[in-house]
Design a protein around this motif. Structure first.
Motif, PDB file in Angstrom:
ATOM      1  N   LEU A 116      47.466  40.428 -39.919  1.00 48.09           N
ATOM      2  CA  LEU A 116      48.416  39.954 -39.406  1.00 48.09           C
ATOM      3  C   LEU A 116      48.958  38.804 -38.402  1.00 48.09           C
ATOM      4  O   LEU A 116      48.952  38.711 -37.095  1.00 48.09           O
ATOM      5  N   HIS A 117      48.692  40.411 -37.262  1.00 46.30           N
ATOM      6  CA  HIS A 117      48.861  41.200 -36.068  1.00 46.30           C
ATOM      7  C   HIS A 117      47.846  40.304 -35.469  1.00 46.30           C
ATOM      8  O   HIS A 117      48.206  39.144 -33.738  1.00 46.30           O
ATOM      9  N   TYR A 118      46.853  40.664 -35.655  1.00 49.64           N
ATOM     10  CA  TYR A 118      45.295  40.408 -34.626  1.00 49.64           C
ATOM     11  C   TYR A 118      45.146  39.197 -35.065  1.00 49.64           C
ATOM     12  O   TYR A 118      44.686  37.622 -33.727  1.00 49.64           O
ATOM     13  N   PHE A 119      45.696  38.129 -36.285  1.00 47.05           N
ATOM     14  CA  PHE A 119      45.782  36.506 -36.188  1.00 47.05           C
ATOM     15  C   PHE A 119      46.265  35.738 -35.041  1.00 47.05           C
ATOM     16  O   PHE A 119      46.293  34.870 -35.124  1.00 47.05           O
ATOM     17  N   SER A 120      47.888  36.685 -35.534  1.00 48.60           N
ATOM     18  CA  SER A 120      48.857  36.349 -34.848  1.00 48.60           C
ATOM     19  C   SER A 120      48.102  35.890 -33.150  1.00 48.60           C
ATOM     20  O   SER A 120      48.376  35.179 -32.091  1.00 48.60           O
ATOM     21  N   PHE A 121      47.898  37.359 -33.330  1.00 51.41           N
ATOM     22  CA  PHE A 121      46.964  36.927 -31.795  1.00 51.41           C
ATOM     23  C   PHE A 121      45.754  36.100 -31.204  1.00 51.41           C
ATOM     24  O   PHE A 121      46.016  35.188 -29.973  1.00 51.41           O
ATOM     25  N   LEU A 122      45.134  36.021 -31.932  1.00 52.63           N
ATOM     26  CA  LEU A 122      44.038  35.312 -32.172  1.00 52.63           C
ATOM     27  C   LEU A 122      44.211  33.619 -32.276  1.00 52.63           C
ATOM     28  O   LEU A 122      43.578  32.390 -31.304  1.00 52.63           O
ATOM     29  N   LEU A 123      45.473  33.130 -33.090  1.00 56.74           N
ATOM     30  CA  LEU A 123      46.423  32.037 -32.260  1.00 56.74           C
ATOM     31  C   LEU A 123      46.754  31.585 -31.137  1.00 56.74           C
ATOM     32  O   LEU A 123      46.888  30.701 -30.284  1.00 56.74           O
ATOM     33  N   LEU A 124      47.703  32.196 -30.527  1.00 64.42           N
ATOM     34  CA  LEU A 124      47.918  32.317 -29.566  1.00 64.42           C
ATOM     35  C   LEU A 124      47.183  32.209 -28.396  1.00 64.42           C
ATOM     36  O   LEU A 124      47.362  31.253 -27.491  1.00 64.42           O
ATOM     37  N   ASN A 125      45.860  32.818 -28.696  1.00 65.88           N
ATOM     38  CA  ASN A 125      44.758  32.596 -27.518  1.00 65.88           C
ATOM     39  C   ASN A 125      44.368  31.430 -27.506  1.00 65.88           C
ATOM     40  O   ASN A 125      43.489  30.342 -26.899  1.00 65.88           O
ATOM     41  N   ILE A 126      43.641  30.827 -28.581  1.00 73.60           N
ATOM     42  CA  ILE A 126      43.479  28.934 -29.133  1.00 73.60           C
ATOM     43  C   ILE A 126      44.339  28.450 -28.067  1.00 73.60           C
ATOM     44  O   ILE A 126      43.565  27.467 -28.016  1.00 73.60           O
ATOM     45  N   LEU A 127      45.041  28.774 -29.052  1.00 70.80           N
ATOM     46  CA  LEU A 127      46.513  28.333 -27.800  1.00 70.80           C
ATOM     47  C   LEU A 127      45.826  28.035 -26.551  1.00 70.80           C
ATOM     48  O   LEU A 127      46.055  27.064 -25.861  1.00 70.80           O
ATOM     49  N   PHE A 128      46.139  28.723 -25.560  1.00 75.27           N
ATOM     50  CA  PHE A 128      46.014  28.933 -24.255  1.00 75.27           C
ATOM     51  C   PHE A 128      44.478  28.438 -24.035  1.00 75.27           C
ATOM     52  O   PHE A 128      44.537  27.996 -23.367  1.00 75.27           O
ATOM     53  N   VAL A 129      43.708  28.794 -24.938  1.00 71.80           N
ATOM     54  CA  VAL A 129      41.935  28.343 -24.440  1.00 71.80           C
ATOM     55  C   VAL A 129      42.488  26.893 -24.669  1.00 71.80           C
ATOM     56  O   VAL A 129      41.492  25.911 -23.779  1.00 71.80           O
ATOM     57  N   PHE A 130      43.214  26.491 -25.543  1.00 68.83           N
ATOM     58  CA  PHE A 130      43.561  24.595 -25.836  1.00 68.83           C
ATOM     59  C   PHE A 130      43.790  24.362 -24.830  1.00 68.83           C
ATOM     60  O   PHE A 130      43.188  22.848 -24.176  1.00 68.83           O
ATOM     61  N   LEU A 131      45.138  25.161 -23.822  1.00 70.58           N
ATOM     62  CA  LEU A 131      45.447  24.183 -23.017  1.00 70.58           C
ATOM     63  C   LEU A 131      45.055  24.202 -21.725  1.00 70.58           C
ATOM     64  O   LEU A 131      45.106  23.464 -20.627  1.00 70.58           O
ATOM     65  N   ILE A 132      43.808  24.888 -21.499  1.00 70.78           N
ATOM     66  CA  ILE A 132      43.641  25.733 -20.094  1.00 70.78           C
ATOM     67  C   ILE A 132      42.561  24.424 -20.229  1.00 70.78           C
ATOM     68  O   ILE A 132      41.685  23.953 -19.100  1.00 70.78           O
ATOM     69  N   ALA A 133      41.217  24.373 -21.184  1.00 69.87           N
ATOM     70  CA  ALA A 133      40.494  23.800 -21.642  1.00 69.87           C
ATOM     71  C   ALA A 133      41.016  22.090 -21.078  1.00 69.87           C
ATOM     72  O   ALA A 133      40.779  21.229 -20.652  1.00 69.87           O
ATOM     73  N   LYS A 134      41.982  21.509 -22.017  1.00 66.02           N
ATOM     74  CA  LYS A 134      42.421  20.044 -21.221  1.00 66.02           C
ATOM     75  C   LYS A 134      43.484  20.229 -19.629  1.00 66.02           C
ATOM     76  O   LYS A 134      43.154  18.667 -19.650  1.00 66.02           O
ATOM     77  N   LEU A 135      43.378  21.228 -19.758  1.00 68.02           N
ATOM     78  CA  LEU A 135      43.908  21.592 -17.851  1.00 68.02           C
ATOM     79  C   LEU A 135      42.573  20.694 -17.148  1.00 68.02           C
ATOM     80  O   LEU A 135      43.047  20.036 -16.210  1.00 68.02           O
ATOM     81  N   ALA A 136      41.613  21.495 -17.345  1.00 69.34           N
ATOM     82  CA  ALA A 136      40.411  21.418 -16.665  1.00 69.34           C
ATOM     83  C   ALA A 136      40.050  20.283 -16.645  1.00 69.34           C
ATOM     84  O   ALA A 136      39.608  19.874 -16.551  1.00 69.34           O
ATOM     85  N   SER A 137      39.908  19.126 -18.293  1.00 72.93           N
ATOM     86  CA  SER A 137      39.783  17.891 -18.428  1.00 72.93           C
ATOM     87  C   SER A 137      40.274  17.083 -17.310  1.00 72.93           C
ATOM     88  O   SER A 137      39.932  15.559 -17.764  1.00 72.93           O
ATOM     89  N   LEU A 138      41.059  17.570 -17.028  1.00 74.59           N
ATOM     90  CA  LEU A 138      42.037  16.686 -16.573  1.00 74.59           C
ATOM     91  C   LEU A 138      42.192  16.446 -14.889  1.00 74.59           C
ATOM     92  O   LEU A 138      43.035  15.839 -14.243  1.00 74.59           O
ATOM     93  N   THR A 139      41.110  17.501 -14.492  1.00 75.63           N
ATOM     94  CA  THR A 139      41.119  17.748 -13.091  1.00 75.63           C
ATOM     95  C   THR A 139      39.593  17.772 -12.635  1.00 75.63           C
ATOM     96  O   THR A 139      39.127  18.316 -13.246  1.00 75.63           O
ATOM     97  N   ASP A 140      40.162  17.269 -11.298  1.00 77.63           N
ATOM     98  CA  ASP A 140      38.208  17.194 -10.529  1.00 77.63           C
ATOM     99  C   ASP A 140      38.362  17.880  -9.744  1.00 77.63           C
ATOM    100  O   ASP A 140      37.411  17.381  -8.824  1.00 77.63           O
ATOM    101  N   ILE A 141      39.086  18.722  -9.628  1.00 81.18           N
ATOM    102  CA  ILE A 141      39.498  19.424  -7.916  1.00 81.18           C
ATOM    103  C   ILE A 141      37.966  20.785  -8.739  1.00 81.18           C
ATOM    104  O   ILE A 141      38.715  21.476  -9.426  1.00 81.18           O
ATOM    105  N   GLY A 142      37.317  20.783  -7.691  1.00 80.89           N
ATOM    106  CA  GLY A 142      35.773  21.782  -7.921  1.00 80.89           C
ATOM    107  C   GLY A 142      36.415  23.310  -8.817  1.00 80.89           C
ATOM    108  O   GLY A 142      35.988  24.314  -9.009  1.00 80.89           O
ATOM    109  N   ILE A 143      37.463  23.538  -7.218  1.00 82.27           N
ATOM    110  CA  ILE A 143      37.588  24.674  -6.781  1.00 82.27           C
ATOM    111  C   ILE A 143      38.506  24.854  -8.244  1.00 82.27           C
ATOM    112  O   ILE A 143      38.534  26.110  -8.774  1.00 82.27           O
TER     113      ILE A 143
END
Length: 368
Positions: A275-302
């Protein structure tokens, strides 16, 4: 701590006992007014999960940055300080999939023009088509003596795809097109032909193949486009993902139970770790999703480079987290913990991939 107004009466509305302070000493119900302002519904919901006394935030801190700490503390009997494992998992699941529901998973631009309207790609495609690679190769081979440049030219031409292959690839990625009527499923053009052949030569896998075939012919007859199939498949898979994760919880704990001492570790203990590990996984899946989403919305190379680097670090941490948490909770020696952890990680990875494939098949069958 709740901010509801305390009743002037000192009798508990739930059990009738005398309430000297805020909570009933007999049943634990809070002795507050039964009618509250409308906003209280939302503030009470947030308080119930986040606990302004720091319980929730302390739980998140330990969950994210101290692998195995929550599980070890809980199994030691210190259970009042942190959010209970089941409640934590349910809340993290709710937040994760609520955020997913607010944003589209993938934004795909299905262009009606080939090569997505990119003139450079279109020009390259035309140039490759214009090259008669076979004719050029044959003309070079007719030479009595082949130079090093001739050999290099032949190798280069052999790598280039011919025009037919280019057309096939472009047709495959024409997402706005419908399933061609001439497309076959395992060599059969219609459902009637497939059913007739299946009846004559039954297979042990017909319980899987037959529904897939029927769905394929159904979509073909309806004239569904490839883009509609991709969109529907992704949406259906997404809605089934919480179910898949929930189903996999006891299986993950079962694998832990197999590889550890049965007398020392109960299945309950493995369930808490899961339960603890899957809670950790879900939170990090959320972070991965948000980072990927942010990367798709910006064209700034750096900025994109930083985001993708952060994404890679996060993915590595997700893998390393399991090994660290496993060692701290089960108190195994370094090399033994690494070997057992490696076996468990590999076993769970392939088992979950099988579950994902099954999920994809179910999602395909659910397309309307």
């Amino acid at each position: 701590m709740s901010h509801g107004k305390i009743r002037e009466e000192k009798n508990c509305l739930n059990c009738g006992h005398q309430v000297e302070e805020r909570y009933c000493p007999h049943c634990g119900q809070e002795n507050i007014e039964t009618r509250q302002p409308f906003y209280y519904l939302f503030t009470h919901f947030i308080e119930d999960f986040t606990h302004y006394d720091g319980q929730f935030w302390g739980t998140l801190k330990n969950l994210m940055f101290k692998p195995g700490a929550l599980t070890r503390t809980y199994l030691e009997g210190k259970r009042q300080k942190f959010v209970p494992p089941v409640k934590l998992y349910i809340f993290v699941s709710f937040i994760t999939f609520f955020v997913f529901a607010l944003f589209p998973l993938v934004t795909i631009n299905f262009n009606n023009n080939k090569n997505n309207g990119d003139p450079d790609k279109a020009n390259i495609s035309k140039k490759i088509r214009a090259l008669d690679t076979k004719k050029i190769t044959d003309s070079i081979k007719t030479k009595t003596i082949l130079t090093q440049e001739d050999s290099a030219t032949i190798e280069t031409l052999n790598v280039l795809p011919d025009a037919a292959k280019i057309d096939d690839l472009e047709d495959a990625f024409e997402m706005d097109e419908k399933i061609d009527k001439d497309v076959l499923y395992r060599g059969y053009k219609t459902r009637r032909a497939y059913d007739s052949a299946a009846a004559k030569n039954p297979s042990a896998f017909d319980f899987i193949q037959t529904p897939l075939a029927h769905k394929f012919f159904e979509l073909k007859e309806k004239g569904v486009t490839k883009a509609e199939i991709v969109k529907s498949l992704s949406e259906t898979s997404f809605h089934n993902l919480p179910k898949a994760l929930f189903i996999y919880l006891p299986l993950f704990a079962f694998f832990l139970w197999i590889f550890h001492n049965k007398k020392r570790w109960w299945y309950f203990d493995h369930g808490i770790f899961t339960l603890h590990y899957f809670s950790f996984l879900l939170l990090n899946i959320l972070f991965v999703f948000l980072i990927a989403k942010l990367a798709s919305l910006t064209d700034i190379g750096i900025l994109n480079s930083i985001l993708y680097l952060l994404l890679c670090v996060l993915l590595i941490y997700i893998i390393a987290y399991f090994f660290i948490a496993h060692r701290r909770v089960y108190h195994t020696h370094g090399i033994v913990s690494f070997i057992i952890g490696g076996i468990l990680f590999t076993l769970n990875f392939f088992t979950f991939m099988i579950l994902v494939v099954g999920l994809a098949l179910i999602s395909f069958l659910m397309i309307h």
